[in-house]
Design a protein around this motif. Structure first.
Motif, PDB file in Angstrom:
ATOM      1  N   LYS A  69      49.803  45.531 119.987  1.00 17.60           N
ATOM      2  CA  LYS A  69      49.402  46.349 119.643  1.00 17.60           C
ATOM      3  C   LYS A  69      48.169  46.411 118.660  1.00 17.60           C
ATOM      4  N   ILE A  70      46.700  46.814 119.711  1.00 16.68           N
ATOM      5  CA  ILE A  70      45.569  45.769 118.925  1.00 16.68           C
ATOM      6  C   ILE A  70      45.256  47.466 117.857  1.00 16.68           C
ATOM      7  N   GLY A  71      45.277  47.385 116.569  1.00 19.51           N
ATOM      8  CA  GLY A  71      44.737  48.523 115.812  1.00 19.51           C
ATOM      9  C   GLY A  71      43.153  48.906 115.727  1.00 19.51           C
ATOM     10  N   SER A  72      43.001  50.209 115.511  1.00 24.20           N
ATOM     11  CA  SER A  72      41.794  50.575 115.916  1.00 24.20           C
ATOM     12  C   SER A  72      40.672  49.687 114.913  1.00 24.20           C
ATOM     13  N   ASN A  73      41.094  49.521 113.789  1.00 22.87           N
ATOM     14  CA  ASN A  73      40.707  48.677 112.925  1.00 22.87           C
ATOM     15  C   ASN A  73      39.990  47.312 113.508  1.00 22.87           C
ATOM     16  N   VAL A  74      40.686  46.499 114.230  1.00 24.48           N
ATOM     17  CA  VAL A  74      40.306  45.648 114.926  1.00 24.48           C
ATOM     18  C   VAL A  74      38.914  45.446 115.742  1.00 24.48           C
ATOM     19  N   LEU A  75      39.341  46.155 116.404  1.00 26.49           N
ATOM     20  CA  LEU A  75      38.431  47.768 117.941  1.00 26.49           C
ATOM     21  C   LEU A  75      37.181  47.712 117.333  1.00 26.49           C
ATOM     22  N   GLY A 116      31.599  51.831 112.195  1.00 27.78           N
ATOM     23  CA  GLY A 116      32.697  53.032 113.164  1.00 27.78           C
ATOM     24  C   GLY A 116      32.616  52.825 114.714  1.00 27.78           C
ATOM     25  N   LEU A 117      31.629  52.053 115.019  1.00 32.98           N
ATOM     26  CA  LEU A 117      31.383  52.379 116.253  1.00 32.98           C
ATOM     27  C   LEU A 117      32.142  50.766 117.149  1.00 32.98           C
ATOM     28  N   PRO A 118      32.120  50.777 118.714  1.00 29.68           N
ATOM     29  CA  PRO A 118      33.207  49.924 119.075  1.00 29.68           C
ATOM     30  C   PRO A 118      32.671  48.031 119.283  1.00 29.68           C
ATOM     31  N   ASP A 119      33.890  47.422 118.531  1.00 30.01           N
ATOM     32  CA  ASP A 119      33.326  45.914 118.544  1.00 30.01           C
ATOM     33  C   ASP A 119      33.323  45.807 120.297  1.00 30.01           C
ATOM     34  N   ALA A 170      36.576  55.839 118.923  1.00 29.49           N
ATOM     35  CA  ALA A 170      35.656  54.889 118.207  1.00 29.49           C
ATOM     36  C   ALA A 170      34.425  55.086 119.669  1.00 29.49           C
ATOM     37  N   PHE A 171      35.433  54.882 120.525  1.00 30.41           N
ATOM     38  CA  PHE A 171      34.287  54.628 121.760  1.00 30.41           C
ATOM     39  C   PHE A 171      33.635  56.465 121.867  1.00 30.41           C
ATOM     40  N   GLY A 172      34.328  57.415 121.822  1.00 28.93           N
ATOM     41  CA  GLY A 172      33.768  58.700 121.564  1.00 28.93           C
ATOM     42  C   GLY A 172      32.781  58.848 120.704  1.00 28.93           C
ATOM     43  N   ARG A 173      32.726  58.496 119.482  1.00 29.11           N
ATOM     44  CA  ARG A 173      31.884  58.606 118.556  1.00 29.11           C
ATOM     45  C   ARG A 173      30.745  58.066 119.117  1.00 29.11           C
TER      46      ARG A 173
END
Length: 360
Positions: free
Chosen positions: A10-16, A21-24, A54-57
């Motif tokens: 499981k990859i958390g949103s705080n990792v990606l 707030g944008l995708p890494d 994050a991708f939607g934002r």
């Protein structure tokens, strides 16, 4: 740490997600390369990935005044396409086919549906296709939501009989205090005999995720109780999965107990899905919690609440209302009501479909 054959990561949103707030995307690419190291080593991998919002934002700007639930639905549904396209592109460069599976909590409630989903994932894995699983945020709000993707990953690991669950977050694991405090130490191992470590955990949530370390701990503990080794590690660290392969990973590792039978793994996560409640007398309680495995017979039932059908999950309580465990109904609430307190009746819950809290 034990050898792993089937791993749910499981990859958390705080990792990606970057601090903005944008995708890494760089981190995402690195993790895809790391996952390929596992598959090259002969491991079967299922990915549960956050990051759609994050991708939607990033792609869609919405008015400040818009209802926050609508915002999340719009960002999740538009971002999910971008997230999976990004994964498809990154894995595609490495000749790894992927599949997308979107699920809701309802998918886990019905055993038949649950088994269909399990068979689908196992078929994909058998053909060398990597399943990417996410919650269908578009249709699930509030009470139908998973606590967060930790719960979804934990359910998935139990469903496909994975031997390893890895929760990647932005810290190395569970600490004896706030991870930012220099005096805090990493708890490297959680074994069954240890005193409760949840008292150490800060209740603060991560910036972008829905759940904090407390939900990670709860899900990790439940999975370990079912016989799955759990690792909480830092997905922001380079080479995190290679370190895991070499058994040199700095993390919190949860020792697995003896593996439970598949139906019990399904039931263990049924606390939120039960359709009815069964109250039992002291005699039935002693019988169920003894070392001899027994089914729940109508003679030990004192009261039934809620309507249910054959195959639904039931919550079992004692005379004081204390939760004892969960079970699958062998017949409907209507039939069960007619049999309450009677001798020589068919078991309402067969012992193969009985999961007891704390007594297991």
């Amino acid at each position: 740490m034990q050898n792993a054959k089937t791993i749910v990561i499981k990859i958390g949103s705080n990792v990606l997600t970057q601090s903005s707030g944008l995708p890494d995307l760089n981190r995402m690419q690195h993790l895809v390369q790391q996952i390929m190291r596992l598959t090259e080593a002969g491991k079967k991998v299922v990915l549960v990935s956050s990051g759609a919002v994050a991708f939607g934002r990033q792609a869609i700007s919405l008015p400040e005044k818009l209802n926050p639930v609508f915002k999340k639905q719009i960002w999740a549904s538009t971002g999910q396409i971008r997230l999976i396209n990004q994964y498809q592109g990154l894995f595609g460069e490495l000749n790894q086919p992927i599949a997308q599976i979107l699920v809701t909590k309802e998918d886990f409630r019905d055993r038949k549906h649950f088994l269909n989903m399990k068979n689908c994932i196992e078929a994909l894995l058998s053909q060398g296709i990597l399943p990417v699983i996410n919650e269908n945020d578009t249709v699930t709000i509030t009470e139908l939501m998973f606590t967060d993707n930790d719960e979804l990953a934990s359910l998935t690991a139990a469903m496909i009989n994975a031997d390893t669950l890895m929760l990647l977050t932005n810290v190395d694991g569970i600490y004896t205090g706030n991870p930012a405090d220099p005096g805090s130490e990493l708890i490297e191992k959680v074994v069954a005999s240890m005193p409760e470590v949840s008292s150490y955990i800060s209740a603060t949530k991560s910036s972008f995720g829905r759940g904090g370390m407390l939900t990670k701990y709860a899900m990790a503990k439940k999975s370990a109780d079912l016989g799955i080794q759990v690792i909480i590690a830092n997905g922001k660290n380079d080479g995190v999965l290679e370190s895991f392969l070499r058994k040199e990973l700095r993390c919190t590792w949860f020792e697995p107990k003896r593996e439970k039978h598949a139906p019990k793994k399904w039931l263990a996560h049924g606390t939120h899905y039960y359709k009815g409640e069964i109250f039992i007398n002291e005699g039935a309680k002693s019988s169920l919690t003894s070392s001899v495995i027994r089914s729940l017979l109508p003679i030990g039932i004192t009261k039934i609440e809620g309507e249910f059908s054959k195959g639904d999950i039931l919550l079992i309580r004692d005379e004081n209302g204390e939760k004892i465990g969960l079970g699958r109904a062998e017949y409907s609430s209507k039939s069960a009501e007619e049999k309450i307190g009677q001798k020589k009746q068919k078991a309402l819950i067969h012992y193969d479909y009985l999961y007891l809290f704390d007594h297991e």
